[in-house]
Design a protein around this motif. Structure first.
Motif, mmCIF file in Angstrom:
data_model
loop_
_atom_site.group_PDB
_atom_site.id
_atom_site.type_symbol
_atom_site.label_atom_id
_atom_site.label_comp_id
_atom_site.label_asym_id
_atom_site.label_seq_id
_atom_site.Cartn_x
_atom_site.Cartn_y
_atom_site.Cartn_z
ATOM 1 N N ILE B 53 0.876 -1.184 0.000
ATOM 2 C CA ILE B 53 0.000 0.000 0.000
ATOM 3 C C ILE B 53 0.903 1.219 0.000
ATOM 4 C CG2 ILE B 53 -1.864 1.248 1.145
ATOM 5 C CD1 ILE B 53 -2.597 -1.254 2.635
ATOM 6 N N PRO B 55 0.523 5.240 -0.039
ATOM 7 C CA PRO B 55 -0.366 6.405 -0.078
ATOM 8 C C PRO B 55 0.350 7.702 -0.461
ATOM 9 C CG PRO B 55 0.222 5.880 2.187
ATOM 10 C CD PRO B 55 1.054 4.989 1.315
ATOM 11 N N THR B 69 -3.580 4.473 6.610
ATOM 12 C CA THR B 69 -3.635 3.049 6.290
ATOM 13 C C THR B 69 -3.480 2.297 7.620
ATOM 14 O OG1 THR B 69 -1.260 2.784 6.022
ATOM 15 C CG2 THR B 69 -2.502 3.513 4.075
ATOM 16 N N LEU B 99 -8.779 -1.365 9.177
ATOM 17 C CA LEU B 99 -8.330 -1.223 7.793
ATOM 18 C C LEU B 99 -7.495 -2.462 7.482
ATOM 19 C CD1 LEU B 99 -7.203 2.528 7.902
ATOM 20 C CD2 LEU B 99 -9.292 1.619 6.856
ATOM 21 N N TRP B 101 -4.659 -4.886 6.050
ATOM 22 C CA TRP B 101 -3.257 -4.656 5.683
ATOM 23 C C TRP B 101 -2.617 -5.830 4.942
ATOM 24 C CZ3 TRP B 101 -4.789 -5.035 10.836
ATOM 25 C CH2 TRP B 101 -4.324 -6.146 11.541
ATOM 26 N N ALA B 112 -8.102 2.018 3.275
ATOM 27 C CA ALA B 112 -7.475 3.289 3.658
ATOM 28 C C ALA B 112 -8.543 4.358 3.843
ATOM 29 C CB ALA B 112 -6.478 3.719 2.587
ATOM 30 N N ILE B 129 -4.113 6.414 -4.170
ATOM 31 C CA ILE B 129 -3.512 5.476 -3.216
ATOM 32 C C ILE B 129 -3.202 4.199 -3.995
ATOM 33 C CG2 ILE B 129 -3.846 4.180 -1.081
ATOM 34 C CD1 ILE B 129 -5.947 6.282 -0.289
ATOM 35 N N VAL B 131 -2.472 0.539 -4.308
ATOM 36 C CA VAL B 131 -2.545 -0.726 -3.573
ATOM 37 C C VAL B 131 -2.307 -1.845 -4.571
ATOM 38 C CG1 VAL B 131 -3.899 -2.165 -2.005
ATOM 39 C CG2 VAL B 131 -4.318 0.295 -2.107
#
Ligand SMILES: Cc1cc2nc3c(=O)[nH]c(=O)nc-3n(C[C@H](O)[C@H](O)[C@H](O)COP(=O)(O)OP(=O)(O)OC[C@H]3O[C@@H](n4cnc5c(N)ncnc54)[C@H](O)[C@@H]3O)c2cc1C
Lengths: 287, 757
Positions: B53, B55, B69, B99, B101, B112, B129, B131
């Motif tokens: 992830i 951001p 996140t 959230l 992960w 997120a 973002i 991912v």
């Protein structure tokens, strides 16, 4: 969320056509917005510019002119529902208008928008198809008329050029000996897209034989369609249980249905046959 | 209190007009200076590993104030267990990542959070973002999920909960039967589709307390929020608002934790409001069930044994599935006296949308099965469906399948007779249109599981001018809960209804009253208000007895006056009495706590024990016309007859019943959240259809008032029960019309045609 776009607000038809010509191909007309706004929110398309055609004086009103019923390109479905000329000459259109969406939506939704949007399930299409309607298209260059049966090209595709506006829908006044019916099966009584819709129109003249027959179907093919074979099976014949059954069968055969969340292809085909039969039976029977 | 002045009158609720004219300020209407806008990034996959992830691009976007996140919130997890005051320890696996992960388990799972200066910027930030997902095989059918080798949604296996009932001797019961009826029933996912999607605003105040103004059914979630984000419980305040419907969908936490995190990290007010599409994607659904029923009967219709296997799709996280499936287990037999019962229930995890509370909480699903089953028994034996039910109906003093004795009135037979009578003359068939009739009886608990040790508190106070304030933390999602509390106080204190105000719940201002779930609010908070008001009444009458030199029992309060019962001219305005009491330091307010009866949990092996404080009973009857050529079903007439114990506000009760009836008709005929491979195929209200006002005629309501409930003035609960019997009644009517069974909901035109083929 609604994406950003430029909104142009013409006050006259020439001004609107000028704007569309200037912004083609990324300018898009918006009338009631009942298709455009949900589509924008859903990200189906992202026009840079919307040209508001709602309220253009040249597109307003329903009138009778030279043997034609002329429905302005800005007329709403609610207006169709109220209009005495429609009630008199095209009650089948009124029936369809009553089944379209709900009062709130009908107050904004236009007939032209319904056709231009070219959904296979558009409720205004079948009645206008059986009425042999023509679509009047205008651009800066001039005006042309296209029979509605040639207007649709595919799912959400029509012969309309991006810089053209529908300025009117023209319906020849049907003879007094003709009768028509609309039908619709949906999963809910209001605010529901048709699983199958359609219309039939038959003119028996004074002979008792079908002089003209029209059968139109929606939500059973990529565009609203006419069932030509079924029509031919009626023309020149009396309306009997046998000819009706035959026409209904042929209408079902004319479909090119698909499975979707509203219904299976097989169900749509089956219901088409039932509804065409019932509509034809109902033309001269009193319910 | 035989002659009620206010209770039992169809009063206009104080919140009605403001809602009708759009003046009510809902959670989403609330704005704060400097407010930011939140958005949630959600998984596009039903089952995937999160590889990475990033951001950073979103954080760099001008106008973005905060991107969170899992790494930024300490990989926080939320306990999604039954909320409120509870004596129960948490269940295995009830934790849910706030959230995700490492892994996403359903499409729409939060990954997120963003807060930005405008909603547009926040939305754009979501796209930035990055991912990276690695899709994993998923499992989308509970039967598949139970097989060895199936993808595991969470360790160790996919079993979320199991419940069983073992009562009597099941073998002997079947051996004694003349006939055994066996059927499998299926019901779909259902969406709550409340008018108001989830929304709220949060900010951190000058004390450092996180304030969350939110649309919820559960004020006590402040505790879950505090625990999840790691702050003390006294640092989170929840302000309720009138909720635009809940139906159980706002029983679980929705936006609260997200809002708290964003407010805490930005130190600015933040608003988060789901769109309709996001609401459908993000919140719980009603459980689909597969229900296998085997019923042994004597030739006269008497049931000798019932065996049921219930399989519930819990979706990707447990949420309240363990409890919903328990309710289904306890109510699996229906309101019938059956000596030999064997029920096995399992809730199974899949990578489908998660399921949790929805009006009826596991009651409506088995009701579809047991009431279809009763009609199949009647058909097989050639008996009248009412006769088959009549000889099996529970009666007061009988025990339920869990061995709980029913103490209140059981007006099942009367409800069925009255409902059927009210259908009137049968509409004749017309060509391919066949008319059918059906009905269904039910029992549905009100009040929570007794081992949750449920309580409610209410504070009632008199002002010096004789007006009344109620402080009670009871969320009102539209049922008129607060209005009914006002009626109760008005009745007891003899104060005109318009002189009573009940505040909207707020954990800083109103004592905790527990959840507006489980059809418990009138029962629990109604009793709490009754207790508090009664205590004040006692103070008032004792002081007045000295003034009038009469026994307190010979005095009464009504219309804002205190008077001598058999000499009403000897009276005094209540305000004068209040001033006397105040001057003497007599207490004019009272905080009461009502406690539901407390019991130990049921025996896990046999399911035996007391489960609920009481049950509501009733019958729904309906006449339908089935178009045998198109499969379309038209509802012609419907009648609902319920014993509500006591209708505090008959207008509100009728409204609840008509609303529940419409919702149930939708469940029967229309509503169908189609999920394929974990993806919702009906993602908006254009595809997910709920009934409109023109789809079904208004249900006729017959209220029975036995006065035997455990609520105030003998009231029972009606919020959830109103829905429970509707779908099976419709199914029975359709089967009556077409002569072949339909054992799956919803009864779509296609399904009817397929049954006829
Ligand atoms: C809740 C809801 C329910 C609905 N139910 C139904 C239903 O039951 N049956 C049904 O058929 N439809 C239904 N619709 C769809 C919609 O309402 C109709 O298609 C409507 O007639 C579209 O008209 P409009 O004026 O709103 O078009 P808009 O949304 O403004 O435009 C639609 C399309 O037409 C174009 N356009 C509009 N006016 C012109 C013009 N004068 N010349 C050229 N192009 C033009 C636009 O560029 C766009 O491509 C529903 C919509 C909603 C939101």
């Amino acid at each position: 969320m609604l994406p950003e776009f430029e909104l142009l607000m013409p006050r006259t038809l020439p001004e609107a056509l000028e704007m569309l010509a200037g912004r083609a191909p990324d300018g898009m007309p918006i009338a009631g917005g009942t298709n455009v706004i949900p589509d924008l929110r859903g990200g189906r398309y992202r026009p840079a510019c919307l040209v508001n055609v709602a309220g253009l004086p040249e597109l307003s009103g329903i009138r009778q002119e030279d043997g034609m019923l002329v429905i302005g390109g800005g007329v709403t479905v609610a207006e169709v529902l109220e209009d005495p000329l429609v009630a008199r000459y095209a009650p089948v259109l009124r029936e369809a208008a009553r089944s379209l969406a709900s009062p709130l939506v009908r107050n904004r939704a236009t007939v032209a928008g319904n056709l231009a949007n070219a959904s296979p399930a558009a409720d205004m299409a079948p009645p206008l198809l059986v009425l042999d309607a023509e679509v009047e298209l205008a651009s800066r260059e001039g005006t042309r008329r296209v029979p509605l049966k040639d207007f649709f090209l595919g799912v959400r595709r029509t012969v309309r050029q991006p810089h053209e506006l529908i300025t009117a829908i023209r319906v020849p006044l049907p003879p007094a000996t003709a009768r028509a019916r609309f039908f619709k099966v949906a999963l809910r009584k209001a605010d529901a897209i048709a699983v199958v819709n359609g219309a039939v129109r038959v003119d028996l003249g004074d002979s008792g034989f079908c002089q003209t027959a029209r059968i139109a179907l929606g939500a059973v093919a990529p565009t609203p369609i006419r069932a030509y074979e079924a029509e031919r099976a009626l023309e020149g014949h009396p309306l009997t249980p046998e000819t009706i059954a035959q026409a209904a069968r042929l209408a079902a055969e004319a479909t090119r249905t698909i499975d979707d969340i509203r219904g299976s292809a097989a169900y749509r085909r089956h219901v088409t046959e039932v509804l065409v039969r019932r509509a034809l039976e109902g033309l001269w029977s009193r319910e | 209190m035989a002659n009620f002045k206010v209770v039992g009158k169809p009063i206009r609720r104080f919140d009605a007009l403001s809602k009708a004219v759009g003046a009510t300020v809902f959670a989403d209407d609330f704005k704060m200076p400097g407010m930011l806008h939140g958005k949630v990034l959600r998984s596009p996959y039903p089952s995937a590993r999160i590889v990475r992830i990033d951001p950073s691009r979103a954080r760099a976007l001008p106008g973005v104030v905060c991107v969170l996140t899992a790494a930024d919130i300490g990989y926080a997890k939320m306990v999604a267990d039954i909320p409120g005051q509870t004596g129960q320890r948490e269940r295995r696996g009830s934790e849910t990542p706030v959230l995700a992960w490492d892994r996403v388990r359903y499409k729409g799972e939060a990954v997120a959070l963003v807060a930005a200066e405008t909603e547009e910027i926040a939305e754009r930030a979501l796209d930035l973002i990055d991912v990276e997902y690695e899709p994993l095989p998923g499992v989308f059918d509970p039967l598949e999920a139970m097989k060895p080798g199936a993808p595991v949604v969470f360790e160790p296996d996919n079993i979320v909960a199991r419940w069983r009932i073992r009562k009597g001797d099941i073998e002997a019961g079947f051996a004694a039967a003349d006939l055994i009826i066996e059927n499998t029933y299926r019901v779909p996912f259902v969406e709550h589709a409340y008018m108001e999607p989830e929304s709220g605003v949060a900010w951190v105040d000058e004390r450092g307390v996180i304030n969350i103004r939110v649309s919820t059914q559960v004020m006590e979630h402040f505790r879950t929020v505090a625990r999840t984000i790691g702050v003390p419980q006294n640092r989170v305040r929840i302000q309720g608002a009138f909720a635009g419907g809940g139906f159980g969908g706002k029983e679980d936490i929705t936006v609260e934790v997200f809002l708290a995190l964003l407010a805490l990290h930005t130190r600015r007010p933040v608003r988060l409001a789901y769109t309709r599409e996001e609401s459908i994607l993000a919140h719980s659904k009603r459980h689909p069930y597969i229900m296998r029923y085997r019923t042994g009967v004597k030739r006269n219709g008497r049931i000798t044994a019932l065996q049921a296997e219930l399989i519930a799709d819990s979706g990707a996280y447990p949420y309240l599935s363990p409890y919903v499936s328990l309710y289904s287990t306890v109510m699996a037999t229906g309101p019938y006296r059956i000596d030999n019962v064997w029920v096995d229930t399992v809730a199974v995890a899949t990578n489908n949308p998660f399921t949790s509370a929805f009006r009826g909480f596991g009651g409506p699903q088995p009701c579809f099965a047991y009431e279809r089953q009763m009609d199949e028994i009647a058909r097989a034996l050639g008996l009248d469906p009412l006769e088959v039910r009549r000889i099996n109906y529970l009666r007061t003093g009988d025990t339920t399948a869990t061995g709980q004795v029913v103490h209140s009135a059981v007006l099942l037979e009367e409800s069925a007779r009255r409902a059927l009578e009210a259908l009137g003359e049968r509409t004749p068939d017309r060509g391919p249109i066949r008319v059918g009739r059906g009905f269904a009886s039910y029992f549905q608990s009100y009040g929570r599981l007794m081992w949750l040790h449920d309580t409610s508190q209410a504070w009632v106070g008199l002002e010096l001018d004789g007006t009344v304030v109620i402080r009670c933390g009871a969320p009102d999602p539209g049922g008129g809960q607060l209005s009914s509390l006002c009626q109760i106080a008005s009745e007891v204190l003899g104060v005109p209804l318009e002189n009573v105000v009940a505040y909207t719940p707020d954990t800083a201002l109103t004592p905790l009253a527990g959840t507006t779930t489980a059809t418990r609010q009138l029962y629990m908070s109604g009793n709490a208000v009754l207790q508090a008001a009664t205590a004040i009444r006692k103070t008032l009458l004792e002081r007045a007895s000295r003034y009038f030199e009469e026994d307190p029992d010979d005095l009464d309060l009504a219309d804002g006056r205190v008077f001598v019962k058999n000499d009403p001219d000897r009276s005094m305005p209540l305000a004068d009495l209040v001033r006397i009491c105040a001057a003497e330091g007599l207490p004019l307010s009272h905080l009461a706590m009502f406690k539901a009866p407390f019991r130990d949990p049921i025996d896990p092996e046999t399911g035996q024990g007391d489960v609920f404080p009481d049950f509501t009973f009733g019958t729904f009857a309906v006449e339908v016309a089935v178009d045998t050529e198109t499969g379309q079903v038209e509802v012609l007439k419907s009648v609902a007859c319920h014993d509500v114990g006591r209708a505090i506000n008959p207008a509100a009760v009728i409204g609840q019943i008509q609303g529940g009836s419409h919702q149930g008709l939708g469940y029967a005929l229309m509503e169908n959240l189609i999920v394929e491979n974990g993806e919702i195929k009906t993602p908006s209200l254009s595809e997910y259809l709920i009934p409109t006002s023109v789809d079904y005629p208004t249900t006729q309501v017959i209220l029975l008032e036995s006065g035997t409930g455990v609520g105030p003035f003998g009231a029972k609960g009606i919020g959830e029960p109103a829905l429970t019997p509707v779908a099976p009644a419709v199914a029975n009517a359709v089967v009556d019309a077409i002569g072949v069974p339909i054992n799956e909901l919803p009864i779509t035109p296609e399904r009817v045609l397929r049954a006829l083929r």
